[in-house]
Design an enzyme around this catalytic site. Structure first.
Site, PDB file in Angstrom:
ATOM      1  N   SER A  63       0.794  -1.244   0.000  1.00 13.22           N
ATOM      2  CA  SER A  63       0.000   0.000   0.000  1.00 13.22           C
ATOM      3  C   SER A  63       0.821   1.285   0.000  1.00 13.22           C
ATOM      4  O   SER A  63       0.255   2.363  -0.151  1.00 13.22           O
ATOM      5  CB  SER A  63      -0.939   0.028   1.208  1.00 13.22           C
ATOM      6  OG  SER A  63      -2.087  -0.712   0.914  1.00 13.22           O
ATOM      7  N   LYS A  66       0.255   3.352  -2.903  1.00 15.88           N
ATOM      8  CA  LYS A  66      -0.912   4.258  -2.981  1.00 15.88           C
ATOM      9  C   LYS A  66      -0.475   5.724  -2.875  1.00 15.88           C
ATOM     10  O   LYS A  66      -1.120   6.613  -3.435  1.00 15.88           O
ATOM     11  CB  LYS A  66      -1.921   3.919  -1.868  1.00 15.88           C
ATOM     12  CG  LYS A  66      -2.596   2.538  -2.037  1.00 15.88           C
ATOM     13  CD  LYS A  66      -3.530   2.222  -0.881  1.00 15.88           C
ATOM     14  CE  LYS A  66      -4.445   1.033  -1.079  1.00 15.88           C
ATOM     15  NZ  LYS A  66      -3.866  -0.294  -0.992  1.00 15.88           N
ATOM     16  N   TYR A 188      -3.384  -2.176 -10.450  1.00 14.65           N
ATOM     17  CA  TYR A 188      -3.314  -1.986  -8.992  1.00 14.65           C
ATOM     18  C   TYR A 188      -2.414  -3.051  -8.345  1.00 14.65           C
ATOM     19  O   TYR A 188      -1.560  -2.740  -7.503  1.00 14.65           O
ATOM     20  CB  TYR A 188      -4.734  -2.040  -8.408  1.00 14.65           C
ATOM     21  CG  TYR A 188      -4.787  -2.112  -6.906  1.00 14.65           C
ATOM     22  CD1 TYR A 188      -4.674  -0.960  -6.139  1.00 14.65           C
ATOM     23  CD2 TYR A 188      -4.934  -3.335  -6.247  1.00 14.65           C
ATOM     24  CE1 TYR A 188      -4.706  -1.028  -4.755  1.00 14.65           C
ATOM     25  CE2 TYR A 188      -4.966  -3.412  -4.866  1.00 14.65           C
ATOM     26  CZ  TYR A 188      -4.851  -2.262  -4.119  1.00 14.65           C
ATOM     27  OH  TYR A 188      -4.868  -2.327  -2.754  1.00 14.65           O
ATOM     28  N   TYR A 240      -4.051   3.310   7.835  1.00  9.33           N
ATOM     29  CA  TYR A 240      -5.336   2.618   7.975  1.00  9.33           C
ATOM     30  C   TYR A 240      -6.149   3.195   9.139  1.00  9.33           C
ATOM     31  O   TYR A 240      -6.024   4.368   9.470  1.00  9.33           O
ATOM     32  CB  TYR A 240      -5.138   1.099   8.130  1.00  9.33           C
ATOM     33  CG  TYR A 240      -4.082   0.523   7.231  1.00  9.33           C
ATOM     34  CD1 TYR A 240      -4.099   0.777   5.858  1.00  9.33           C
ATOM     35  CD2 TYR A 240      -3.058  -0.267   7.727  1.00  9.33           C
ATOM     36  CE1 TYR A 240      -3.133   0.243   5.012  1.00  9.33           C
ATOM     37  CE2 TYR A 240      -2.094  -0.810   6.891  1.00  9.33           C
ATOM     38  CZ  TYR A 240      -2.146  -0.542   5.544  1.00  9.33           C
ATOM     39  OH  TYR A 240      -1.188  -1.062   4.722  1.00  9.33           O
ATOM     40  N   VAL A 258       1.127  -3.684   3.752  1.00  6.28           N
ATOM     41  CA  VAL A 258       1.100  -4.987   4.427  1.00  6.28           C
ATOM     42  C   VAL A 258       2.351  -5.830   4.161  1.00  6.28           C
ATOM     43  O   VAL A 258       2.495  -6.907   4.731  1.00  6.28           O
ATOM     44  CB  VAL A 258      -0.171  -5.817   4.103  1.00  6.28           C
ATOM     45  CG1 VAL A 258      -1.418  -5.194   4.687  1.00  6.28           C
ATOM     46  CG2 VAL A 258      -0.312  -6.070   2.614  1.00  6.28           C
TER      47      VAL A 258
HETATM   48  N1  GLN Z   1      -2.210  -5.257  -2.143  1.00  9.33           N
HETATM   49  C1  GLN Z   1      -2.828  -5.142  -0.861  1.00  9.33           C
HETATM   50  C2  GLN Z   1      -4.330  -5.248  -0.955  1.00  9.33           C
HETATM   51  O1  GLN Z   1      -4.933  -4.733  -1.838  1.00  9.33           O
HETATM   52  C3  GLN Z   1      -2.407  -3.841  -0.250  1.00  9.33           C
HETATM   53  C4  GLN Z   1      -3.017  -3.650   1.078  1.00  9.33           C
HETATM   54  C5  GLN Z   1      -2.129  -2.943   2.040  1.00  9.33           C
HETATM   55  O2  GLN Z   1      -0.905  -2.890   1.947  1.00  9.33           O
HETATM   56  N2  GLN Z   1      -2.796  -2.438   3.052  1.00  9.33           N
HETATM   57  O3  GLN Z   1      -4.961  -5.856  -0.145  1.00  9.33           O
END
Ligand code: GLN
Length: 304
Positions: A63, A66, A188, A240, A258
């Protein structure tokens, strides 16, 4: 400031906690990563690098991508971006669907999965290969030419991405996804599967520490006001539904993934990245969160 003694102290103090928590396993390829790894890097805007442990080892940024995707989309779309995604903390897990129906398919913010899918959709509308365009962007931000994604990790996520697919279809039903769901998911998952080290990530967020200008090539990535806005979003939404607790404990704009990485920014000073794969309940690296908390306590530097 010489950050090396601080990093050495953090590394030594955290030895008993490294590996505590759970490595993400819902993406099968990530489950194979050894939990007992830890790296941390600080790169100041003058280019001095301070590093400890596994700071040179590449890991799945997940993430954290992002943040880069949002920056690229913001560069291209400007404020019109906010008609399709909000900028409020969600107070829900990163992969939650619950708010989408009540809020007409407009995700709360660009740092939860639904929001990042909309951002990826924007990138897909403007590039032939949305996956590669983000890789190229990150290479420039970090000043490292061979950064790329791990195809195995991307495939592993694509083949288990029912939840993200559900979100994408749902948003499409509200008209908030313009490209094909399969295409958006493909891009993505490749964004999430980019692999970088702590040193590379601390360099890649240098433009935010440097008020929007990439310190490694002098190019303006975003204007100073946009750099402030992106950093503010990191503070309120970047970790988060633990973002409030994180701001309280750490006091720095940050974005986690994650894969166990967390990037943070000390505005005007440096980019920071810590990596340790074992996660807390919220999905943030356990040792990583503690390391950043120690960093701001020991240096007495935060945004507050
Ligand atoms: N690729 C992961 C997902 O879409 C990324 C989530 C994350 O790092 N919080 O679930």
């Amino acid at each position: 400031m010489d950050y090396q003694p601080v990093l050495d102290r953090i590394h030594a103090a955290l030895q008993p906690v490294i590996g505590q928590g759970k490595v993400a396993s819902y993406i099968p390829e990530l489950a194979n990563v050894a939990a007992d790894q830890f790296g941390m890097a600080v790169v100041d805007v003058a280019g001095n690098v301070y590093a400890v442990g596994d700071a040179g080892k590449r890991f799945s940024i997940q993430s954290i991508s992002k943040l880069f995707a949002l920056t690229l989309a913001f560069q291209r779309e400007g404020d019109s971006l906010w008609t399709r995604v909000g900028r409020e903390p969600s107070g829900n897990p990163f992969n939650s669907l619950v708010q989408l129906e009540r809020e007409n398919g407009i995700p709360r913010n660009p740092f939860i999965n639904a929001g990042a899918l909309v951002i990826t959709d924007m990138l897909a509308s403007r590039s032939v290969n949305a996956a590669q365009s983000l890789v190229d962007f990150v290479r420039k931000l970090a000043g490292v030419a061979d950064i790329t994604y791990n195809t195995r990790v991307a495939q592993s996520e694509i083949s288990t991405s029912s939840r993200n697919a559900a979100m994408a279809h749902f948003m499409k039903s509200f008209g908030n996804l313009h490209n094909k769901v399969g295409e958006v998911l493909h891009a993505y998952c490749h964004h999430c599967a980019i692999e970088m080290s702590c040193v590379e990530l601390a360099r890649a967020v240098g433009f935010l520490a440097n008020h929007g200008v990439n310190p490694w090539n002098g190019e303006t990535v975003v204007d100073p006001s946009s750099a402030k806005r992106l950093s503010a979003l990191m503070l309120t939404c970047g970790t988060y539904d633990a973002a409030g607790d994180f701001a309280y404990r750490v006091g720095l704009p940050a974005k986690s993934g994650v894969g166990g990485g967390i990037v943070a920014i000390l505005p005007g000073e440096c980019g920071i990245c810590v990596w340790s794969p074992a996660l807390e309940e919220s999905g943030n690296s356990h040792a990583g969160s503690l390391a950043l908390e120690m960093f701001t306590s020991l240096t007495r530097r935060s945004i507050f």
